[in-house]
Scaffold this motif. Structure first.
Motif, short mmCIF file in Angstrom:
data_model
loop_
_atom_site.label_atom_id
_atom_site.label_comp_id
_atom_site.label_asym_id
_atom_site.label_seq_id
_atom_site.Cartn_x
_atom_site.Cartn_y
_atom_site.Cartn_z
N THR A 96 0.83 -1.21 0.00
CA THR A 96 0.00 0.00 0.00
C THR A 96 0.86 1.25 0.00
OG1 THR A 96 -0.17 -0.26 2.39
CG2 THR A 96 -2.05 -0.98 1.06
N ALA A 97 1.99 1.20 0.68
CA ALA A 97 2.89 2.36 0.66
C ALA A 97 3.40 2.61 -0.75
CB ALA A 97 4.05 2.14 1.62
N ARG A 99 1.96 1.78 -3.52
CA ARG A 99 0.85 2.31 -4.31
C ARG A 99 0.64 3.80 -4.03
NH1 ARG A 99 -2.16 -2.60 -3.85
NH2 ARG A 99 -2.54 -3.52 -5.91
N ARG A 100 0.73 4.14 -2.75
CA ARG A 100 0.52 5.53 -2.37
C ARG A 100 1.56 6.43 -3.00
NH1 ARG A 100 -0.19 4.76 3.10
NH2 ARG A 100 2.07 4.72 3.26
N ARG A 101 2.79 5.99 -2.97
CA ARG A 101 3.87 6.78 -3.58
C ARG A 101 3.65 6.94 -5.08
NH1 ARG A 101 8.80 6.55 -0.53
NH2 ARG A 101 10.00 6.25 -2.43
N PHE A 102 3.29 5.86 -5.69
CA PHE A 102 3.06 5.88 -7.13
C PHE A 102 1.97 6.89 -7.50
CE2 PHE A 102 1.08 3.91 -10.97
CZ PHE A 102 2.16 4.12 -11.81
N ARG A 103 0.87 6.81 -6.79
CA ARG A 103 -0.22 7.73 -7.03
C ARG A 103 0.19 9.17 -6.77
NH1 ARG A 103 -5.67 7.66 -7.21
NH2 ARG A 103 -6.52 5.73 -8.01
N ASP A 146 9.59 0.21 -6.92
CA ASP A 146 8.93 0.01 -5.63
C ASP A 146 7.76 -0.96 -5.75
OD1 ASP A 146 10.22 1.31 -3.61
OD2 ASP A 146 8.50 2.59 -3.11
N LEU A 147 6.97 -0.74 -6.78
CA LEU A 147 5.80 -1.59 -6.99
C LEU A 147 6.22 -3.04 -7.21
CD1 LEU A 147 3.53 0.63 -9.27
CD2 LEU A 147 3.23 0.11 -6.85
N VAL A 148 7.30 -3.21 -7.97
CA VAL A 148 7.78 -4.57 -8.23
C VAL A 148 8.31 -5.20 -6.94
CG1 VAL A 148 9.50 -5.93 -9.47
CG2 VAL A 148 8.30 -4.06 -10.64
N VAL A 152 3.43 -5.68 -5.92
CA VAL A 152 2.21 -5.16 -6.54
C VAL A 152 2.23 -5.44 -8.04
CG1 VAL A 152 0.85 -3.10 -7.01
CG2 VAL A 152 1.99 -3.37 -4.80
N LEU A 153 3.42 -5.30 -8.61
CA LEU A 153 3.57 -5.50 -10.05
C LEU A 153 4.45 -6.73 -10.29
CD1 LEU A 153 2.85 -4.18 -12.78
CD2 LEU A 153 5.04 -2.99 -12.67
N ASP A 154 3.95 -7.63 -11.13
CA ASP A 154 4.73 -8.82 -11.44
C ASP A 154 6.02 -8.45 -12.16
OD1 ASP A 154 2.91 -10.41 -10.30
OD2 ASP A 154 2.19 -11.37 -12.15
#
Lengths: 204, 204
Positions: A96-97, A99-103, A146-148, A152-154
């Motif tokens: 979630t962190a 995702r938050r950064r990405f957004r 970060d997402l990877v 969060v991201l494959d």
DNA sequence: CCACTGATGTTGACGCCGTTCACACCTCGG
DNA sequence: CCGAGGTGTGAACGGCGTCAACATCAGTGG
């Protein structure tokens, strides 16, 4: 400010870039003219050519560098804000962190472009490639990493993910400032932005 | 072509627009100059002002209209192609058909921009709002409506979906032509395009 | 301490641009 | 046939980007 004491200016190049940035902020690329700026600094036009050998284009690139640097700084700052605001539970390093950064980065991108349309315009149109420390795309790539890392991201969907996300946010920014979405009222802007971020987040 | 028989030109306005479109196709906005174009047609510069009262801007808008019209036609044509190519099973009106049309439109958008970067540039920067029959956004909206009708997209997620999708495709086109993705080799372009279309389709 | 040298700024010019104005011409309706 | 209005011309203005020749300054080696 109007006249100068010495024959030499001191740092004409920096002064020109500064003036050019100011001009670009109100008036965009069209407002960046060597003659006008030089005159505004109480200096002949040809003096400017000493410091920008390729002429106007060189100056525009310099302005663009400033714009890209400020954009990158804004992205980094808003990402940091997002981390700080989350005194809520989820520890940093979590999905979630990430995702938050990405957004936050996407939102900050659009926010910056709405704040500084002229500077952004010049930054886009006069780009001679990445320069270290002033690279908005690099910030975005870090968010993707970060997402990877947080799952969060494959891993295998990582390729070109940054480009696709960038395209969406960049396109929205362009449509909102120079494009047909130019006259959208702020509340509708916000909705479109949210919708776009949703699309990117769940579609990547 | 070089000299004309009559004092009057016949249809100078159309001739100017045609020449301006040709100039924009190679050279973009910067190549569209009233003086040059008028001279090229063997006509004085001031004659052009009879037909474009607001001067250069008027001419650029006219060129932009042509560009938008051609883009809309291209989108419609590629969508029709997609329908035609699908002599495979799924009947028109199905979800897969709607998806296919949607994808075809996005692909066609990028394809057009890569084919006609100069025209696209002018079309974007000089837009005085939608004109009937030459509206790329309208085509996109029709595709979205298709998605809703066939149940691919929930009714309640319809709002701003077109804007978000447009942003992604438009942004990609801009990055690929004027932006930092400008020098991407064709095969990588194709991958990024595919990746972006995937993102939009599964993220909307 | 001074003369030289390279960096910096000035003057003046060129061609192109967008734009305007006063004028010439041509066409067409009454 | 004539006059009116649409169309094109010529000349001019200011601004732009750019360049070449010249003037001035600041620092360095003799």
């Amino acid at each position: 400010m109007t006249a100068r004491a010495t024959y030499h200016h001191g740092d004409l190049k920096a002064a020109l870039v500064e003036a050019a940035v100011a001009a670009a902020r109100e008036g965009g690329e069209a407002a960046v003219g060597l003659n006008r700026l030089a005159a505004g600094l109480g200096v002949s036009a040809s003096a400017a050519y000493r410091h920008f050998p390729e002429g106007r284009e060189d100056l525009l690139v310099a302005v663009g560098d400033v714009g890209r640097r400020r954009l990158a700084e804004r992205l980094a700052a808003r990402i940091a804000d997002a981390d700080a605001d989350a005194d809520a539970e989820p520890a940093p390093g979590t999905a979630t962190a990430a995702r938050r950064r990405f957004r936050a980065s996407g939102r900050a991108y659009v926010e910056f472009v709405l704040d500084e349309p002229g500077l952004f315009q010049v930054a886009n149109r006069h780009d001679r490639g990445r320069l270290p420390g002033a690279d908005p795309f690099g910030v975005l790539e870090a968010c993707i990493a970060d997402l990877v890392d947080t799952g969060v991201l494959d891993e295998d969907r990582r390729t070109d993910a940054a480009a696709a996300a960038w395209a969406a946010v960049h396109g929205l920014a362009v449509l909102l400032t120079e494009g047909p979405l130019r006259r959208l009222p702020p509340d509708r802007r916000e909705r479109v932005l949210e919708r776009t971020l949703d699309m990117v987040e769940s579609g990547l």
